[in-house]
Design a protein around this motif. Sequence first.
Motif, PDB file in Angstrom:
ATOM      1  N   ARG A  77       3.801   6.439   1.356  1.00  0.00           N
ATOM      2  CA  ARG A  77       5.171   6.129   1.782  1.00  0.00           C
ATOM      3  C   ARG A  77       5.785   7.281   2.594  1.00  0.00           C
ATOM      4  N   TYR A  85       0.809  -1.208   0.000  1.00  0.00           N
ATOM      5  CA  TYR A  85       0.000   0.000   0.000  1.00  0.00           C
ATOM      6  C   TYR A  85       0.849   1.266   0.000  1.00  0.00           C
ATOM      7  N   GLY A  86       2.115   1.133  -0.359  1.00  0.00           N
ATOM      8  CA  GLY A  86       2.979   2.301  -0.460  1.00  0.00           C
ATOM      9  C   GLY A  86       2.648   3.065  -1.728  1.00  0.00           C
ATOM     10  N   GLY A  87       2.981   4.292  -1.746  1.00  0.00           N
ATOM     11  CA  GLY A  87       2.722   5.108  -2.928  1.00  0.00           C
ATOM     12  C   GLY A  87       3.336   6.474  -2.752  1.00  0.00           C
ATOM     13  N   ARG A  88       3.036   7.344  -3.674  1.00  0.00           N
ATOM     14  CA  ARG A  88       3.628   8.686  -3.660  1.00  0.00           C
ATOM     15  C   ARG A  88       3.234   9.472  -2.415  1.00  0.00           C
TER      16      ARG A  88
END
Length: 119
Positions: free
Chosen positions: A67, A61-64
């Motif tokens: 994270r 579920y990481g992202g711009r």
Amino acid sequence: MPDVPPAVGWTILALVFLDEILLVVAAWVAADAWGGPFAGVAAALVVVALWATFASPRAPYGGRVARPVTKVLVVLAACGGLAASGHEGAAAALLAFSVVINALGLVPSVSRLPGEVAR
């Protein structure tokens, strides 16, 4: 910004990993001081779970947005807890180290190193 030599880049990435370990330990120490050993272990596990879920390079579920927000929240919580539990100097040092080393980890020639190895 000029390219960082690969040896320096890998050293920076190793220090980023060390920072992640230190944040887990800081959460453990802070929670242990406030709630005992069980709370310390629980806090460390929560930090590891949050990091693995939202902040690691392969986080599902990481992202711009997720994270960096997760990283900032974990650093602030760990350092704030450390300071609140009477370790103000260690909290300040960890906060400074975290900010500097993670900023260096964002340098393009450093951040692309793991992807170059995977090819």
